[in-house]
Write a protein that holds these residues in place. Structure first.
Motif, short mmCIF file in Angstrom:
data_model
loop_
_atom_site.label_atom_id
_atom_site.label_comp_id
_atom_site.label_asym_id
_atom_site.label_seq_id
_atom_site.Cartn_x
_atom_site.Cartn_y
_atom_site.Cartn_z
N TRP A 60 42.54 11.18 -44.96
CA TRP A 60 41.40 10.18 -44.85
C TRP A 60 40.64 10.14 -43.07
N LEU A 61 41.45 11.07 -42.45
CA LEU A 61 41.04 10.93 -40.90
C LEU A 61 39.66 11.52 -40.94
N THR A 62 38.82 10.88 -40.08
CA THR A 62 37.43 11.26 -39.79
C THR A 62 37.19 12.43 -38.74
N VAL A 63 36.71 13.67 -38.98
CA VAL A 63 36.62 14.46 -38.08
C VAL A 63 35.24 15.06 -38.04
N SER A 64 34.84 15.71 -36.99
CA SER A 64 33.34 16.14 -37.04
C SER A 64 33.69 17.61 -36.47
N MET A 65 32.44 18.29 -36.92
CA MET A 65 32.40 19.73 -36.55
C MET A 65 30.83 20.20 -36.55
N THR A 66 30.41 21.39 -36.23
CA THR A 66 29.27 21.88 -36.25
C THR A 66 29.26 23.53 -36.67
N GLY A 67 28.33 23.73 -37.68
CA GLY A 67 28.18 24.86 -38.17
C GLY A 67 27.37 25.34 -39.18
N GLY A 96 20.66 26.16 -41.50
CA GLY A 96 20.65 26.33 -40.32
C GLY A 96 21.95 25.63 -39.76
N THR A 97 22.08 25.39 -38.33
CA THR A 97 22.98 24.48 -37.87
C THR A 97 23.01 23.21 -38.11
N VAL A 98 24.32 22.60 -38.74
CA VAL A 98 24.39 21.35 -39.02
C VAL A 98 25.43 20.63 -38.42
N THR A 99 25.44 19.49 -37.92
CA THR A 99 26.90 18.86 -37.62
C THR A 99 27.26 17.97 -38.95
N VAL A 100 28.34 18.22 -38.82
CA VAL A 100 28.95 17.48 -40.29
C VAL A 100 30.29 16.70 -39.88
N VAL A 101 30.32 15.43 -40.59
CA VAL A 101 31.51 14.71 -40.52
C VAL A 101 32.20 14.46 -41.83
N VAL A 102 33.53 14.59 -41.69
CA VAL A 102 34.19 14.56 -43.05
C VAL A 102 35.61 13.64 -42.83
N LEU A 144 33.10 14.93 -47.45
CA LEU A 144 31.76 14.98 -46.52
C LEU A 144 31.46 13.33 -46.41
N ALA A 145 31.50 12.97 -45.45
CA ALA A 145 30.78 11.57 -45.07
C ALA A 145 29.25 11.50 -44.30
N SER A 146 29.09 12.50 -43.67
CA SER A 146 27.48 12.41 -43.20
C SER A 146 27.43 14.04 -42.88
N GLU A 147 25.78 14.44 -42.68
CA GLU A 147 25.48 15.73 -42.36
C GLU A 147 24.16 15.31 -41.48
N ASP A 148 24.03 16.12 -40.24
CA ASP A 148 22.88 16.06 -39.65
C ASP A 148 22.55 17.16 -39.21
N PRO A 149 21.08 17.82 -39.59
CA PRO A 149 20.01 16.99 -40.47
C PRO A 149 20.46 16.52 -41.64
N ALA A 150 20.12 15.68 -42.26
CA ALA A 150 20.63 14.88 -43.51
C ALA A 150 19.46 15.36 -44.80
N PRO A 151 19.86 16.11 -45.80
CA PRO A 151 19.12 16.28 -46.80
C PRO A 151 18.52 15.53 -47.48
N ALA A 152 17.62 15.61 -48.35
CA ALA A 152 16.77 14.54 -49.02
C ALA A 152 17.76 14.09 -50.21
#
Length: 279
Positions: free
Chosen positions: A74-81, A141-147, A190-198
Protein backbone atom coordinates in the motif's frame (compact mmCIF):
# COMPACT_ATOMS: atom_id res chain seq x y z
CA UNK A 1 -15.06 -48.20 50.04
CA UNK A 2 -13.05 -47.60 46.85
CA UNK A 3 -12.45 -43.85 47.21
CA UNK A 4 -10.60 -42.22 44.33
CA UNK A 5 -8.31 -45.15 43.59
CA UNK A 6 -10.23 -45.89 40.38
CA UNK A 7 -8.53 -42.85 38.84
CA UNK A 8 -5.29 -44.82 38.80
CA UNK A 9 -6.76 -47.43 36.46
CA UNK A 10 -5.66 -47.83 32.85
CA UNK A 11 -9.10 -46.71 31.67
CA UNK A 12 -8.85 -43.39 33.48
CA UNK A 13 -5.29 -42.92 32.29
CA UNK A 14 -6.71 -43.18 28.78
CA UNK A 15 -9.44 -40.66 29.62
CA UNK A 16 -6.82 -38.23 30.87
CA UNK A 17 -4.71 -38.71 27.74
CA UNK A 18 -7.74 -37.95 25.55
CA UNK A 19 -8.50 -34.82 27.58
CA UNK A 20 -4.88 -33.66 27.25
CA UNK A 21 -4.88 -34.23 23.48
CA UNK A 22 -8.20 -32.42 23.14
CA UNK A 23 -6.91 -29.50 25.20
CA UNK A 24 -3.68 -29.35 23.19
CA UNK A 25 -5.62 -29.18 19.92
CA UNK A 26 -7.91 -26.46 21.29
CA UNK A 27 -5.02 -24.41 22.62
CA UNK A 28 -3.18 -24.73 19.30
CA UNK A 29 -6.27 -23.51 17.44
CA UNK A 30 -6.58 -20.66 19.92
CA UNK A 31 -3.00 -19.51 19.30
CA UNK A 32 -3.59 -19.90 15.55
CA UNK A 33 -6.51 -17.49 15.81
CA UNK A 34 -4.35 -15.07 17.79
CA UNK A 35 -1.71 -15.27 15.06
CA UNK A 36 -4.33 -14.50 12.41
CA UNK A 37 -5.50 -11.53 14.47
CA UNK A 38 -1.90 -10.30 14.66
CA UNK A 39 -1.68 -10.53 10.86
CA UNK A 40 -4.93 -8.58 10.52
CA UNK A 41 -3.69 -5.87 12.89
CA UNK A 42 -0.42 -5.65 10.94
CA UNK A 43 -2.40 -5.17 7.73
CA UNK A 44 -4.51 -2.44 9.38
CA UNK A 45 -1.30 -0.68 10.46
CA UNK A 46 0.11 -0.93 6.92
CA UNK A 47 -2.99 0.67 5.43
CA UNK A 48 -2.98 3.43 8.05
CA UNK A 49 0.72 4.17 7.49
CA UNK A 50 1.03 3.79 3.72
CA UNK A 51 -2.26 4.30 1.91
CA UNK A 52 -2.51 8.11 2.25
CA UNK A 53 1.18 8.84 2.69
CA UNK A 54 2.97 11.38 0.47
CA UNK A 55 4.32 9.65 -2.67
CA UNK A 56 7.86 8.30 -2.59
CA UNK A 57 9.84 8.21 -5.87
CA UNK A 58 9.76 4.71 -7.35
CA UNK A 59 13.55 4.41 -7.58
CA UNK A 60 13.82 5.25 -3.88
CA UNK A 61 11.12 2.79 -2.78
CA UNK A 62 12.30 -0.02 -5.09
CA UNK A 63 16.02 0.43 -5.82
CA UNK A 64 16.19 -2.92 -7.67
CA UNK A 65 13.71 -4.46 -10.12
CA UNK A 66 13.06 -7.38 -7.77
CA UNK A 67 13.02 -5.36 -4.54
CA UNK A 68 10.08 -6.01 -2.23
CA UNK A 69 9.31 -6.05 1.47
CA UNK A 70 5.91 -6.80 2.96
CA UNK A 71 6.03 -3.54 4.92
CA UNK A 72 5.79 -1.72 1.55
CA UNK A 73 2.28 -2.97 0.80
CA UNK A 74 0.00 0.00 0.00
CA UNK A 75 3.01 2.35 -0.03
CA UNK A 76 2.32 5.34 -2.29
CA UNK A 77 4.99 5.87 -4.96
CA UNK A 78 5.32 8.13 -8.00
CA UNK A 79 6.97 7.76 -11.39
CA UNK A 80 6.98 9.26 -14.88
CA UNK A 81 6.91 7.38 -18.15
CA UNK A 82 4.93 6.32 -21.19
CA UNK A 83 2.23 3.67 -21.24
CA UNK A 84 2.87 0.66 -23.49
CA UNK A 85 -0.73 0.31 -24.65
CA UNK A 86 0.07 -2.51 -27.08
CA UNK A 87 1.23 -4.67 -24.12
CA UNK A 88 -1.88 -4.05 -22.03
CA UNK A 89 -3.38 -7.15 -20.36
CA UNK A 90 -6.65 -8.03 -18.64
CA UNK A 91 -6.53 -10.09 -15.44
CA UNK A 92 -9.35 -12.62 -15.37
CA UNK A 93 -11.69 -13.59 -12.52
CA UNK A 94 -11.50 -10.39 -10.48
CA UNK A 95 -14.87 -9.91 -8.74
CA UNK A 96 -15.83 -6.58 -7.17
CA UNK A 97 -18.80 -6.30 -4.81
CA UNK A 98 -20.03 -9.67 -6.06
CA UNK A 99 -19.80 -8.71 -9.76
CA UNK A 100 -17.47 -10.57 -12.15
CA UNK A 101 -14.86 -8.57 -13.95
CA UNK A 102 -11.26 -7.87 -14.92
CA UNK A 103 -8.35 -5.72 -13.79
CA UNK A 104 -6.52 -3.71 -16.43
CA UNK A 105 -2.72 -3.97 -16.42
CA UNK A 106 -0.88 -1.38 -18.49
CA UNK A 107 2.95 -1.45 -18.44
CA UNK A 108 4.57 1.96 -17.97
CA UNK A 109 8.01 2.42 -19.54
CA UNK A 110 10.22 4.79 -17.54
CA UNK A 111 12.80 7.17 -18.98
CA UNK A 112 15.62 4.67 -18.31
CA UNK A 113 13.82 1.94 -20.27
CA UNK A 114 12.66 -0.08 -17.29
CA UNK A 115 9.00 -1.07 -17.14
CA UNK A 116 6.65 -0.89 -14.16
CA UNK A 117 3.27 -2.67 -14.29
CA UNK A 118 0.35 -0.41 -13.39
CA UNK A 119 -3.02 -1.87 -12.43
CA UNK A 120 -5.29 0.91 -13.72
CA UNK A 121 -8.43 -0.49 -12.06
CA UNK A 122 -11.41 -2.79 -12.46
CA UNK A 123 -13.92 -3.27 -15.30
CA UNK A 124 -17.07 -5.43 -15.33
CA UNK A 125 -17.48 -8.38 -17.66
CA UNK A 126 -19.30 -7.42 -20.85
CA UNK A 127 -22.88 -8.23 -21.67
CA UNK A 128 -22.16 -10.47 -24.67
CA UNK A 129 -18.56 -11.65 -24.22
CA UNK A 130 -16.08 -12.75 -21.59
CA UNK A 131 -14.29 -9.40 -21.65
CA UNK A 132 -15.16 -5.81 -20.80
CA UNK A 133 -17.41 -3.98 -23.27
CA UNK A 134 -14.80 -1.21 -23.47
CA UNK A 135 -11.43 -0.47 -21.90
CA UNK A 136 -10.76 3.25 -21.23
CA UNK A 137 -7.55 4.32 -22.90
CA UNK A 138 -4.68 5.53 -20.71
CA UNK A 139 -3.13 8.97 -21.28
CA UNK A 140 -0.81 9.12 -24.27
CA UNK A 141 2.67 10.55 -24.19
CA UNK A 142 4.56 11.27 -20.99
CA UNK A 143 2.45 10.79 -17.87
CA UNK A 144 3.14 11.14 -14.16
CA UNK A 145 1.63 8.22 -12.27
CA UNK A 146 1.01 7.70 -8.56
CA UNK A 147 0.35 4.11 -7.45
CA UNK A 148 0.07 2.02 -4.30
CA UNK A 149 2.42 -0.94 -4.22
CA UNK A 150 1.43 -4.59 -3.99
CA UNK A 151 3.48 -7.77 -4.32
CA UNK A 152 3.29 -9.78 -7.51
CA UNK A 153 1.15 -12.90 -7.56
CA UNK A 154 2.29 -16.53 -7.98
CA UNK A 155 1.91 -18.71 -11.04
CA UNK A 156 -1.08 -21.05 -11.06
CA UNK A 157 -0.71 -24.11 -13.26
CA UNK A 158 -4.43 -24.90 -13.27
CA UNK A 159 -5.50 -21.51 -14.65
CA UNK A 160 -5.10 -20.37 -18.22
CA UNK A 161 -6.24 -17.34 -20.17
CA UNK A 162 -7.03 -16.27 -23.72
CA UNK A 163 -4.67 -13.98 -25.68
CA UNK A 164 -4.60 -10.49 -24.20
CA UNK A 165 -5.61 -11.85 -20.81
CA UNK A 166 -3.71 -13.29 -17.86
CA UNK A 167 -4.78 -15.53 -14.99
CA UNK A 168 -2.76 -13.85 -12.22
CA UNK A 169 -0.55 -10.79 -11.91
CA UNK A 170 2.56 -12.89 -12.51
CA UNK A 171 5.19 -10.21 -13.05
CA UNK A 172 7.98 -12.41 -14.51
CA UNK A 173 5.51 -13.66 -17.14
CA UNK A 174 4.54 -10.09 -17.98
CA UNK A 175 8.24 -9.23 -18.30
CA UNK A 176 8.60 -12.01 -20.89
CA UNK A 177 5.66 -10.65 -22.88
CA UNK A 178 6.87 -7.05 -22.73
CA UNK A 179 10.45 -7.97 -23.62
CA UNK A 180 11.97 -5.17 -21.51
CA UNK A 181 13.52 -5.08 -18.01
CA UNK A 182 10.49 -5.06 -15.71
CA UNK A 183 9.91 -4.64 -12.00
CA UNK A 184 9.14 -8.16 -10.78
CA UNK A 185 8.97 -7.53 -7.03
CA UNK A 186 5.89 -5.35 -7.06
CA UNK A 187 3.26 -3.71 -9.22
CA UNK A 188 1.10 -0.67 -8.48
CA UNK A 189 -2.61 0.02 -8.01
CA UNK A 190 -3.31 3.29 -9.80
CA UNK A 191 -4.09 6.25 -7.55
CA UNK A 192 -3.79 9.11 -10.06
CA UNK A 193 -2.50 10.07 -13.50
CA UNK A 194 -1.34 13.45 -14.79
CA UNK A 195 -2.64 14.29 -17.31
CA UNK A 196 -5.85 12.58 -16.21
CA UNK A 197 -7.98 10.81 -18.83
CA UNK A 198 -11.67 11.51 -19.27
CA UNK A 199 -12.56 8.07 -17.94
CA UNK A 200 -10.66 5.28 -16.22
CA UNK A 201 -11.37 1.83 -14.76
CA UNK A 202 -12.83 1.66 -11.25
CA UNK A 203 -10.16 2.62 -8.73
CA UNK A 204 -9.29 0.48 -5.71
CA UNK A 205 -10.97 1.60 -2.48
CA UNK A 206 -9.16 2.04 0.79
CA UNK A 207 -9.53 -1.19 2.81
CA UNK A 208 -11.86 -0.87 5.78
CA UNK A 209 -10.07 -1.64 9.08
CA UNK A 210 -11.36 -4.99 10.27
CA UNK A 211 -9.46 -7.31 12.55
CA UNK A 212 -12.17 -9.97 12.24
CA UNK A 213 -13.55 -12.29 14.93
CA UNK A 214 -10.20 -13.96 15.65
CA UNK A 215 -9.97 -12.76 19.26
CA UNK A 216 -13.39 -14.15 20.19
CA UNK A 217 -12.63 -17.40 18.35
CA UNK A 218 -9.36 -17.73 20.27
CA UNK A 219 -11.20 -17.20 23.57
CA UNK A 220 -13.73 -19.89 22.59
CA UNK A 221 -10.99 -22.41 21.82
CA UNK A 222 -9.29 -21.75 25.17
CA UNK A 223 -12.65 -22.19 26.93
CA UNK A 224 -13.19 -25.48 25.08
CA UNK A 225 -9.81 -26.69 26.32
CA UNK A 226 -10.84 -25.91 29.91
CA UNK A 227 -14.27 -27.46 29.46
CA UNK A 228 -12.64 -30.74 28.49
CA UNK A 229 -11.12 -31.01 31.96
CA UNK A 230 -14.37 -29.81 33.56
CA UNK A 231 -16.21 -32.62 31.80
CA UNK A 232 -13.57 -35.12 32.88
CA UNK A 233 -13.92 -33.96 36.48
CA UNK A 234 -17.71 -34.28 36.32
CA UNK A 235 -17.49 -37.83 35.00
CA UNK A 236 -14.96 -38.72 37.71
CA UNK A 237 -17.23 -37.34 40.42
CA UNK A 238 -20.22 -39.27 39.10
CA UNK A 239 -18.24 -42.49 39.01
CA UNK A 240 -16.93 -41.82 42.53
CA UNK A 241 -20.47 -41.48 43.81
CA UNK A 242 -21.54 -44.68 42.10
CA UNK A 243 -18.57 -46.75 43.28
CA UNK A 244 -18.77 -45.41 46.84
CA UNK A 245 -22.53 -45.60 47.25
CA UNK A 246 -22.11 -47.93 50.30
CA UNK A 247 -19.97 -45.42 52.18
CA UNK A 248 -22.02 -43.81 55.01
CA UNK A 249 -20.46 -40.41 54.39
CA UNK A 250 -21.32 -40.61 50.70
CA UNK A 251 -24.85 -41.76 51.53
CA UNK A 252 -25.26 -38.73 53.76
CA UNK A 253 -24.01 -36.43 51.02
CA UNK A 254 -26.39 -38.09 48.54
CA UNK A 255 -29.31 -37.51 50.90
CA UNK A 256 -28.32 -33.84 51.26
CA UNK A 257 -28.21 -33.45 47.48
CA UNK A 258 -31.66 -35.00 47.21
CA UNK A 259 -33.02 -32.55 49.79
CA UNK A 260 -31.55 -29.60 47.86
CA UNK A 261 -33.07 -30.84 44.62
CA UNK A 262 -36.45 -31.15 46.29
CA UNK A 263 -36.20 -27.61 47.69
CA UNK A 264 -35.60 -26.25 44.20
CA UNK A 265 -38.90 -27.46 42.83
CA UNK A 266 -40.36 -25.01 40.37
CA UNK A 267 -43.65 -23.16 40.69
CA UNK A 268 -44.99 -25.35 37.90
CA UNK A 269 -44.26 -28.49 39.96
CA UNK A 270 -46.09 -27.00 42.95
CA UNK A 271 -49.08 -26.04 40.78
CA UNK A 272 -49.17 -29.57 39.36
CA UNK A 273 -49.25 -30.98 42.91
CA UNK A 274 -52.15 -28.66 43.83
CA UNK A 275 -54.07 -29.64 40.73
CA UNK A 276 -53.40 -33.32 41.33
CA UNK A 277 -54.66 -32.89 44.92
CA UNK A 278 -57.87 -31.28 43.72
CA UNK A 279 -58.38 -34.10 41.28
Amino acid sequence: MIGWRFLLSRRWTGYLAIALIFASVCVSLGFWQLARRAEALTEIDRVASNFDADPTPLAEALPELDTWDDSQKWLTVSMTGTYLVDDQLLVRNRPLNGNPGFEVLTPLQLSNGDVFVVDRGWLPTGQDQDAPDAVPAPPSGTVTVVVRLKAGEPHLDSRGATPGQIATIELPLIEQQVGEPTYTGAYGLLASEDPAPATRPVAVEKPVPDEGPHLSYAFQWFVFALLGFVALGYIARQEYRQLNSDDPDEQERAAERARKRASRRSDADIEDDILDGRG
